[in-house]
Design an enzyme around this catalytic site. Structure first.
Site, PDB file in Angstrom:
ATOM      1  N   GLN A 216       3.023   9.876   1.163  1.00  0.00           N
ATOM      2  CA  GLN A 216       4.343   9.228   1.108  1.00  0.00           C
ATOM      3  C   GLN A 216       5.116   9.541  -0.165  1.00  0.00           C
ATOM      4  O   GLN A 216       6.314   9.292  -0.232  1.00  0.00           O
ATOM      5  CB  GLN A 216       4.190   7.704   1.222  1.00  0.00           C
ATOM      6  CG  GLN A 216       3.720   7.245   2.578  1.00  0.00           C
ATOM      7  CD  GLN A 216       3.609   5.747   2.602  1.00  0.00           C
ATOM      8  OE1 GLN A 216       2.602   5.189   2.189  1.00  0.00           O
ATOM      9  NE2 GLN A 216       4.643   5.083   3.070  1.00  0.00           N
TER      10      GLN A 216
ATOM     11  N   HIS B 146      -1.951   7.722   7.197  1.00  0.00           N
ATOM     12  CA  HIS B 146      -0.996   8.588   6.493  1.00  0.00           C
ATOM     13  C   HIS B 146      -1.666   9.862   6.002  1.00  0.00           C
ATOM     14  O   HIS B 146      -1.092  10.953   6.066  1.00  0.00           O
ATOM     15  CB  HIS B 146      -0.397   7.866   5.277  1.00  0.00           C
ATOM     16  CG  HIS B 146       0.779   6.989   5.585  1.00  0.00           C
ATOM     17  ND1 HIS B 146       1.931   7.453   6.185  1.00  0.00           N
ATOM     18  CD2 HIS B 146       0.996   5.671   5.354  1.00  0.00           C
ATOM     19  CE1 HIS B 146       2.785   6.459   6.313  1.00  0.00           C
ATOM     20  NE2 HIS B 146       2.246   5.369   5.824  1.00  0.00           N
TER      21      HIS B 146
ATOM     22  N   HIS C 279      -3.847   1.596   7.983  1.00  0.00           N
ATOM     23  CA  HIS C 279      -2.483   2.146   7.997  1.00  0.00           C
ATOM     24  C   HIS C 279      -2.376   3.308   6.998  1.00  0.00           C
ATOM     25  O   HIS C 279      -1.872   4.382   7.336  1.00  0.00           O
ATOM     26  CB  HIS C 279      -1.501   1.015   7.642  1.00  0.00           C
ATOM     27  CG  HIS C 279      -0.065   1.428   7.490  1.00  0.00           C
ATOM     28  ND1 HIS C 279       0.947   0.919   8.272  1.00  0.00           N
ATOM     29  CD2 HIS C 279       0.537   2.299   6.637  1.00  0.00           C
ATOM     30  CE1 HIS C 279       2.100   1.464   7.909  1.00  0.00           C
ATOM     31  NE2 HIS C 279       1.883   2.307   6.907  1.00  0.00           N
ATOM     32  N   GLU C 280      -2.877   3.074   5.770  1.00  0.00           N
ATOM     33  CA  GLU C 280      -2.741   4.103   4.723  1.00  0.00           C
ATOM     34  C   GLU C 280      -3.612   5.321   5.010  1.00  0.00           C
ATOM     35  O   GLU C 280      -3.206   6.460   4.743  1.00  0.00           O
ATOM     36  CB  GLU C 280      -3.076   3.520   3.347  1.00  0.00           C
ATOM     37  CG  GLU C 280      -2.237   2.318   2.907  1.00  0.00           C
ATOM     38  CD  GLU C 280      -0.734   2.556   2.967  1.00  0.00           C
ATOM     39  OE1 GLU C 280      -0.301   3.723   2.881  1.00  0.00           O
ATOM     40  OE2 GLU C 280       0.014   1.587   3.124  1.00  0.00           O
TER      41      GLU C 280
ATOM     42  N   CYS D 288       6.631   0.061   7.011  1.00  0.00           N
ATOM     43  CA  CYS D 288       6.196   1.205   6.213  1.00  0.00           C
ATOM     44  C   CYS D 288       7.356   1.676   5.342  1.00  0.00           C
ATOM     45  O   CYS D 288       8.483   1.762   5.828  1.00  0.00           O
ATOM     46  CB  CYS D 288       5.750   2.326   7.143  1.00  0.00           C
ATOM     47  SG  CYS D 288       5.206   3.797   6.278  1.00  0.00           S
ATOM     48  N   LEU D 289       7.060   1.962   4.070  1.00  0.00           N
ATOM     49  CA  LEU D 289       8.120   2.370   3.145  1.00  0.00           C
ATOM     50  C   LEU D 289       8.737   3.718   3.514  1.00  0.00           C
ATOM     51  O   LEU D 289       9.830   4.036   3.054  1.00  0.00           O
ATOM     52  CB  LEU D 289       7.581   2.409   1.708  1.00  0.00           C
ATOM     53  CG  LEU D 289       7.090   1.060   1.153  1.00  0.00           C
ATOM     54  CD1 LEU D 289       6.524   1.233  -0.252  1.00  0.00           C
ATOM     55  CD2 LEU D 289       8.203   0.027   1.150  1.00  0.00           C
TER      56      LEU D 289
ATOM     57  N   GLY E 299       0.840  -1.191   0.000  1.00  0.00           N
ATOM     58  CA  GLY E 299       0.000   0.000   0.000  1.00  0.00           C
ATOM     59  C   GLY E 299       0.872   1.237   0.000  1.00  0.00           C
ATOM     60  O   GLY E 299       2.027   1.193   0.448  1.00  0.00           O
TER      61      GLY E 299
HETATM   62 ZN    ZN Z   1       3.064   3.535   5.727  1.00  0.00          ZN
END
Ligand code: ZN
Length: 194
Positions: free
Chosen positions: A48, A138, A134-135, A92-93, A43
């Site tokens: 991000q 963000h 999670h997304e 997480c990226l 995701g």
């Molecule tokens: Zn993340």
């Protein structure tokens, strides 16, 4: 397009709903999917990739051949959380290498608009529900570590401190925006999308 890392200010920014879904947005979505797959993610939120929009791409399989598992979620709102909470491991990226245990609602109901501008209501559970929670965090400027109850990565406070040091060095070198530059950048993008 690049993935910004903690503590980039976009990761703490509360994005506005996306009003205009046009070719520009479709191009952004295609690039986000590419970036997500290249980085072995499941995701990715627009914050991000340094964009202040309520936009998420995801594929719980992480497999670019599985188009049937791809979702584009615009302006998502999680309406009802039911079925209790379960703890699970997340990464997480924007925090490469950090793994933590995060409690999430097991089952959720949420609404989002797709790339054609059509609203949908989704009932999801398990891993898919975890990803979208999670997304969506963000989009509201929240990182997964803020909700974590335990860490897999030893000494996560030091881990975050190291990311901060790296970011501040990059900022000094002109590779990352100052607060002032960031504000101007966001204002410009938001006026283009209003
Ligand atoms: Zn993340």
């Amino acid at each position: 397009m690049r993935i910004v890392k903690y503590p980039h200010p976009m990761l703490a920014y509360e994005s506005k709903p996306l009003r205009k879904i046009d070719q520009k947005v479709r191009d952004i979505v295609a690039e986000m999917f590419d970036l997500m797959y290249e980085n072995a993610g499941v995701g990715l939120a627009a914050n991000q990739v340094d964009l202040p929009y309520q936009l998420i791409v995801m594929n719980q399989t992480g497999d670019r051949e599985r188009k049937d598992e791809e979702y584009v979620l615009i302006n998502p709102t999680i309406h009802k959380l039911k079925g209790g909470v379960e703890e699970g491991e997340e990464g997480c990226l924007s925090y490469p290498g950090l793994r933590m245990i995060v409690p999430r609602a097991k089952e959720i109901k949420f609404q989002a608009v797709d790339l054609q501008g059509q609203p949908h209501t989704y009932f999801w559970k398990g891993f898919q529900a975890r990803i979208v929670q999670h997304e969506t965090d963000h989009l509201y400027g929240k990182g997964f570590w803020e909700r974590a109850v335990a860490t897999i990565t030893p000494n996560y406070a030091l881990f975050l401190l190291n990311l901060k040091d790296k970011f501040n060095q990059d900022r000094k070198a002109g590779l990352e925006p100052t607060e002032e530059q960031f504000k101007e950048y966001v204002a410009k993008l938001e006026s283009e999308r209003a």
